[in-house]
Design a protein around this motif. Structure first.
Motif, PDB file in Angstrom:
ATOM      1  N   PHE A 321       0.787  -1.234   0.000  1.00 12.44           N
ATOM      2  CA  PHE A 321       0.000   0.000   0.000  1.00 12.44           C
ATOM      3  C   PHE A 321       0.827   1.296   0.000  1.00 12.44           C
ATOM      4  CE2 PHE A 321      -4.371  -1.332   1.909  1.00 12.44           C
ATOM      5  CZ  PHE A 321      -4.672  -1.959   0.713  1.00 12.44           C
ATOM      6  N   ILE A 322       1.926   1.358   0.741  1.00 10.58           N
ATOM      7  CA  ILE A 322       2.512   2.649   1.120  1.00 10.58           C
ATOM      8  C   ILE A 322       3.003   3.458  -0.072  1.00 10.58           C
ATOM      9  CG2 ILE A 322       4.442   3.718   2.358  1.00 10.58           C
ATOM     10  CD1 ILE A 322       4.040   1.649   4.564  1.00 10.58           C
ATOM     11  N   VAL A 323       3.659   2.824  -1.021  1.00  9.12           N
ATOM     12  CA  VAL A 323       4.181   3.571  -2.163  1.00  9.12           C
ATOM     13  C   VAL A 323       3.042   4.210  -2.957  1.00  9.12           C
ATOM     14  CG1 VAL A 323       5.413   3.392  -4.364  1.00  9.12           C
ATOM     15  CG2 VAL A 323       6.291   2.207  -2.347  1.00  9.12           C
ATOM     16  N   GLY A 324       2.041   3.419  -3.315  1.00  9.87           N
ATOM     17  CA  GLY A 324       0.929   3.941  -4.101  1.00  9.87           C
ATOM     18  C   GLY A 324       0.144   5.018  -3.383  1.00  9.87           C
ATOM     19  N   HIS A 325      -0.060   4.846  -2.074  1.00 11.75           N
ATOM     20  CA  HIS A 325      -0.795   5.863  -1.326  1.00 11.75           C
ATOM     21  C   HIS A 325       0.027   7.144  -1.168  1.00 11.75           C
ATOM     22  CE1 HIS A 325      -3.695   2.672   0.483  1.00 11.75           C
ATOM     23  NE2 HIS A 325      -4.186   3.222  -0.600  1.00 11.75           N
ATOM     24  N   SER A 326       1.347   7.036  -1.133  1.00 10.67           N
ATOM     25  CA  SER A 326       2.194   8.233  -1.123  1.00 10.67           C
ATOM     26  C   SER A 326       2.106   8.964  -2.461  1.00 10.67           C
ATOM     27  CB  SER A 326       3.652   7.858  -0.820  1.00 10.67           C
ATOM     28  OG  SER A 326       3.787   7.313   0.481  1.00 10.67           O
ATOM     29  N   LEU A 327       2.099   8.207  -3.555  1.00 13.49           N
ATOM     30  CA  LEU A 327       1.959   8.819  -4.881  1.00 13.49           C
ATOM     31  C   LEU A 327       0.612   9.526  -5.012  1.00 13.49           C
ATOM     32  CD1 LEU A 327       3.392   5.937  -7.123  1.00 13.49           C
ATOM     33  CD2 LEU A 327       4.514   8.100  -6.576  1.00 13.49           C
ATOM     34  N   LEU A 328      -0.449   8.897  -4.527  1.00  8.62           N
ATOM     35  CA  LEU A 328      -1.773   9.523  -4.596  1.00  8.62           C
ATOM     36  C   LEU A 328      -1.834  10.791  -3.754  1.00  8.62           C
ATOM     37  CD1 LEU A 328      -4.082   6.364  -4.395  1.00  8.62           C
ATOM     38  CD2 LEU A 328      -3.816   7.895  -6.366  1.00  8.62           C
ATOM     39  N   THR A 329      -1.251  10.762  -2.563  1.00  9.81           N
ATOM     40  CA  THR A 329      -1.253  11.936  -1.684  1.00  9.81           C
ATOM     41  C   THR A 329      -0.571  13.111  -2.360  1.00  9.81           C
ATOM     42  OG1 THR A 329      -1.284  10.542   0.302  1.00  9.81           O
ATOM     43  CG2 THR A 329      -0.519  12.803   0.569  1.00  9.81           C
ATOM     44  N   ALA A 330       0.526  12.838  -3.072  1.00  9.13           N
ATOM     45  CA  ALA A 330       1.240  13.909  -3.775  1.00  9.13           C
ATOM     46  C   ALA A 330       0.420  14.481  -4.922  1.00  9.13           C
ATOM     47  CB  ALA A 330       2.568  13.384  -4.304  1.00  9.13           C
ATOM     48  N   ARG A 331      -0.594  13.739  -5.382  1.00  9.65           N
ATOM     49  CA  ARG A 331      -1.408  14.198  -6.514  1.00  9.65           C
ATOM     50  C   ARG A 331      -2.819  14.591  -6.083  1.00  9.65           C
ATOM     51  NH1 ARG A 331      -1.293  10.720 -11.701  1.00  9.65           N
ATOM     52  NH2 ARG A 331      -2.219  12.676 -12.426  1.00  9.65           N
ATOM     53  N   GLY A 332      -2.935  15.058  -4.843  1.00  9.50           N
ATOM     54  CA  GLY A 332      -4.191  15.649  -4.411  1.00  9.50           C
ATOM     55  C   GLY A 332      -5.227  14.687  -3.895  1.00  9.50           C
ATOM     56  N   ILE A 333      -4.840  13.423  -3.646  1.00  6.58           N
ATOM     57  CA  ILE A 333      -5.757  12.450  -3.055  1.00  6.58           C
ATOM     58  C   ILE A 333      -5.136  12.000  -1.729  1.00  6.58           C
ATOM     59  CG2 ILE A 333      -7.076  10.328  -3.393  1.00  6.58           C
ATOM     60  CD1 ILE A 333      -7.677  12.391  -5.520  1.00  6.58           C
ATOM     61  N   PRO A 334      -5.329  12.763  -0.649  1.00  7.67           N
ATOM     62  CA  PRO A 334      -4.692  12.404   0.623  1.00  7.67           C
ATOM     63  C   PRO A 334      -5.127  11.030   1.102  1.00  7.67           C
ATOM     64  CG  PRO A 334      -5.632  14.608   0.719  1.00  7.67           C
ATOM     65  CD  PRO A 334      -6.130  13.980  -0.538  1.00  7.67           C
ATOM     66  N   CYS A 335      -4.144  10.241   1.556  1.00  7.25           N
ATOM     67  CA  CYS A 335      -4.408   8.883   2.036  1.00  7.25           C
ATOM     68  C   CYS A 335      -3.916   8.770   3.471  1.00  7.25           C
ATOM     69  CB  CYS A 335      -3.699   7.857   1.166  1.00  7.25           C
ATOM     70  SG  CYS A 335      -4.223   7.876  -0.573  1.00  7.25           S
ATOM     71  N   SER A 336      -4.811   8.445   4.384  1.00 13.07           N
ATOM     72  CA  SER A 336      -4.456   8.308   5.793  1.00 13.07           C
ATOM     73  C   SER A 336      -4.521   6.851   6.194  1.00 13.07           C
ATOM     74  CB  SER A 336      -5.402   9.139   6.675  1.00 13.07           C
ATOM     75  OG  SER A 336      -6.716   8.634   6.611  1.00 13.07           O
ATOM     76  N   GLY A 337      -3.498   6.394   6.906  1.00 15.95           N
ATOM     77  CA  GLY A 337      -3.431   5.009   7.319  1.00 15.95           C
ATOM     78  C   GLY A 337      -4.231   4.722   8.576  1.00 15.95           C
ATOM     79  N   GLU A 338      -4.288   3.444   8.930  1.00 17.26           N
ATOM     80  CA  GLU A 338      -4.901   2.951  10.157  1.00 17.26           C
ATOM     81  C   GLU A 338      -6.385   3.292  10.273  1.00 17.26           C
ATOM     82  OE1 GLU A 338      -2.180   4.265  13.216  1.00 17.26           O
ATOM     83  OE2 GLU A 338      -0.675   2.802  12.606  1.00 17.26           O
ATOM     84  N   GLY A 339      -7.006   3.600   9.131  1.00 15.80           N
ATOM     85  CA  GLY A 339      -8.437   3.892   9.127  1.00 15.80           C
ATOM     86  C   GLY A 339      -8.795   5.181   9.833  1.00 15.80           C
ATOM     87  N   ASP A 340      -7.860   6.151   9.824  1.00 20.27           N
ATOM     88  CA  ASP A 340      -8.083   7.408  10.538  1.00 20.27           C
ATOM     89  C   ASP A 340      -8.762   8.410   9.611  1.00 20.27           C
ATOM     90  OD1 ASP A 340      -8.081   9.679  12.039  1.00 20.27           O
ATOM     91  OD2 ASP A 340      -5.935   9.685  12.465  1.00 20.27           O
ATOM     92  N   LEU A 341     -10.079   8.372   9.593  1.00 23.17           N
ATOM     93  CA  LEU A 341     -10.842   9.227   8.698  1.00 23.17           C
ATOM     94  C   LEU A 341     -10.715  10.705   9.069  1.00 23.17           C
ATOM     95  CD1 LEU A 341     -12.815   9.326   6.308  1.00 23.17           C
ATOM     96  CD2 LEU A 341     -14.686   8.980   7.931  1.00 23.17           C
ATOM     97  N   LYS A 342     -10.647  11.015  10.370  1.00 24.36           N
ATOM     98  CA  LYS A 342     -10.561  12.421  10.789  1.00 24.36           C
ATOM     99  C   LYS A 342      -9.267  13.064  10.308  1.00 24.36           C
ATOM    100  CE  LYS A 342     -11.356  11.577  15.214  1.00 24.36           C
ATOM    101  NZ  LYS A 342     -11.643  10.112  15.147  1.00 24.36           N
ATOM    102  N   THR A 343      -8.176  12.287  10.339  1.00 27.40           N
ATOM    103  CA  THR A 343      -6.921  12.857   9.849  1.00 27.40           C
ATOM    104  C   THR A 343      -6.927  12.954   8.331  1.00 27.40           C
ATOM    105  OG1 THR A 343      -5.706  12.150  11.797  1.00 27.40           O
ATOM    106  CG2 THR A 343      -4.398  12.602   9.843  1.00 27.40           C
ATOM    107  N   ALA A 344      -7.680  12.094   7.649  1.00 27.76           N
ATOM    108  CA  ALA A 344      -7.862  12.276   6.201  1.00 27.76           C
ATOM    109  C   ALA A 344      -8.526  13.627   5.923  1.00 27.76           C
ATOM    110  CB  ALA A 344      -8.698  11.146   5.619  1.00 27.76           C
TER     111      ALA A 344
END
Length: 503
Positions: A321-344
């Motif tokens: 997961f981590i690489v792809g979610h880091s790439l998405l975050t850099a392109r305006g789709i923030p990805c928060s781990g551990e199911g933390d919706l509030k931090t998303a």
């Protein structure tokens, strides 16, 4: 296309604007009306850098105020600026905001720093007396139970109108610079509630078991922010994974090599090693599926976590997961781990405002440097990195199942602001804001993100203040000092907020 080009550009705020005056003045003082309209058009042009501006023009009677209120409603504005161009009665202004419920900011922007006392006429004075009716407006709005804000300062023209009897070139005056900084923050902040109300947040998997501060009511989140939560299944992602082609993996691998430095073995941690070709290829294959998931479900952000049965297919899937979610975050789709919706939500607020927003928690305190290291085992906001982030192969993810590739990086040195979205005992969301500096201090080489942060209070004092606010243990790290900007977001979203260590 840039590697950081947003997959879904953030929406801009719809900004209402009108100027006020007293209709009786126009026949008495020729040229005054046109002069004030010119000021209003200048304001419109400057504001248009940050939002979509709907300028009604001049409101000079109570009936015109009613028409303006309906017109602003028709344009679905998020925030209204009332340019107090000269004196007018409060009965002219109040109907606008009784009809249009968008938040209001009064602009008390004097065109000159000093009136020409020797040559000034009454008409000249009236072009500079915007402050005169503001206390009247404040009293009436208070009694009408309509919240308001005021920006005081200078107009900031870069020229002097021909009609003027004084110098109106004030764009470099500190009072103009400060006022326009406030105006910019209000406009940008207004984009957050608009964008969130049109956002779809994916929730993939579940919340890390036992992290009670993470748990939130999806209905409560939508009720207070307007965003929609789309509940996703791992089989959705697995279905997309099955259709990934070798060519797509190759393209994603090229992107990874461009954006990351591939590490050797960690000199200190035996579980952090050079990523194998197999690990990198798997992370890239998963990354292609992750982007496809975002596009198919039209997502604006994603919160995720999946434990997976030991040795199961989904355990292997989440390990990438981590690489792809880091790439998405850099392109305006923030990805928060551990199911933390509030931090998303916190990360998305930072993203909408163009300030980054990297997933973080307390890592360790450095009492020698007076810093607190903030970071996580991923994902990371690559677009705000200090240098090229490093990819390390992990023999295990601490506290989690599986193995894979993780990001080791820190946020660029300089001013930063952390934003925490927490939930209080009465079920209300609250913003916790802290301005600080990221430093060039050392970090561990263990395949985790870490940024040494010097807050305005010593570490123990800061932590005492922060913990007393009952935060969730994650936060979003943004670049720049954004305290007043985030506070305006809180105001416009009618959300409680606190700033720790204010000057």
């Amino acid at each position: 296309m840039s590697l950081h080009t947003p997959i879904k550009p953030a929406r801009k705020a719809r900004i209402g604007l009108y100027s006020v005056g007293l209709r009786a003045y126009w026949e008495q003082f020729p040229g005054l009306r046109e002069r004030l309209i010119e000021y209003g058009k200048f304001i419109e042009t400057r504001m248009s850098q940050w939002g979509e501006v709907y300028n009604y023009g001049l409101v000079d009677t109570e009936s015109e105020g009613r028409r303006a209120g309906e017109w602003l409603n028709g344009n679905n504005v998020d925030l209204v600026f009332c340019h107090v161009a000269t004196y007018t009665t409060s009965s002219t202004v109040l109907p606008v905001h009784q009809l249009c419920q968008a938040p209001v900011v009064f602009l008390n922007l004097q065109p000159t720093d000093r009136i020409n006392y020797d040559e000034s006429t009454t008409g000249e004075w009236l072009a500079h007396c915007g402050a005169c009716p503001v206390p009247e407006f404040a009293n009436v709005f208070n009694r009408a139970r309509i919240p308001f804000r005021v920006v005081n300062g200078m107009l900031g023209l870069d020229y002097t109108p021909a009609i003027s009897l004084t110098n109106e070139t004030t764009n470099l005056k500190p009072e103009a610079i400060k006022a326009w900084r406030e105006i910019e923050e209000w406009v940008r902040a207004a984009s957050v509630p608009r964008a969130l109300k049109h956002s779809r947040f994916g929730f993939l998997g579940n919340t890390y078991s036992g992290m009670l501060d993470m748990y939130s009511d999806f209905t409560m989140i939508q009720a207070q922010t307007g965003l929609h939560v789309e509940v996703l299944e791992m089989c959705d992602l697995d279905r997309m994974l099955k259709d990934v082609t070798p060519e797509q993996v190759k393209q994603k691998l090229e992107t990874v090599h461009e954006m990351f430095q591939i590490s050797g073995d960690s000199p200190s941690d035996p579980i952090a090693r050079k990523p194998s070709e197999e690990q990198l290829e798997w992370s890239c294959r998963v990354a292609v599926a992750q982007e496809r998931l975002v596009r198919e479900f039209d997502l604006d952000a994603l919160s995720y976590y999946y434990h997976g049965a030991p040795g199961g297919e989904y355990e292997k899937l989440q390990g990438g997961f981590i690489v792809g979610h880091s790439l998405l975050t850099a392109r305006g789709i923030p990805c928060s781990g551990e199911g933390d919706l509030k931090t998303a939500v916190a990360m998305k607020i930072c993203d909408i405002l163009g300030t980054g927003g990297s997933f973080s928690e307390i890592v360790v305190v450095d009492y020698v440097d007076g810093t607190i290291l903030l970071g996580h085992d991923g994902p990371f906001h690559i677009a705000i990195a200090e240098g090229k982030p490093i990819l390390r192969g992990m023999g295990l993810y601490h506290g989690k199942q599986g193995t894979g590739v993780s990001v080791e990086a820190k946020v660029k040195t300089g001013p930063i602001t952390t934003l925490n979205v927490t939930q209080t005992g009465d079920g209300q969301l609250k913003l916790i804001i802290s301005e600080a500096e990221s430093t060039d201090g050392p970090i561990m080489r263990i395949g985790n993100t870490q940024t040494p942060v010097k807050f305005r209070l010593p570490p123990d004092s800061y932590m005492s203040r922060w913990f007393a606010e009952a935060p969730t243990h994650h936060c979003a790290m943004s670049i720049g000092h954004n305290g007043s900007l985030f506070a305006k977001v809180g105001e416009l979203m009618q959300m409680n907020y606190v700033t720790i260590g204010e000057r």
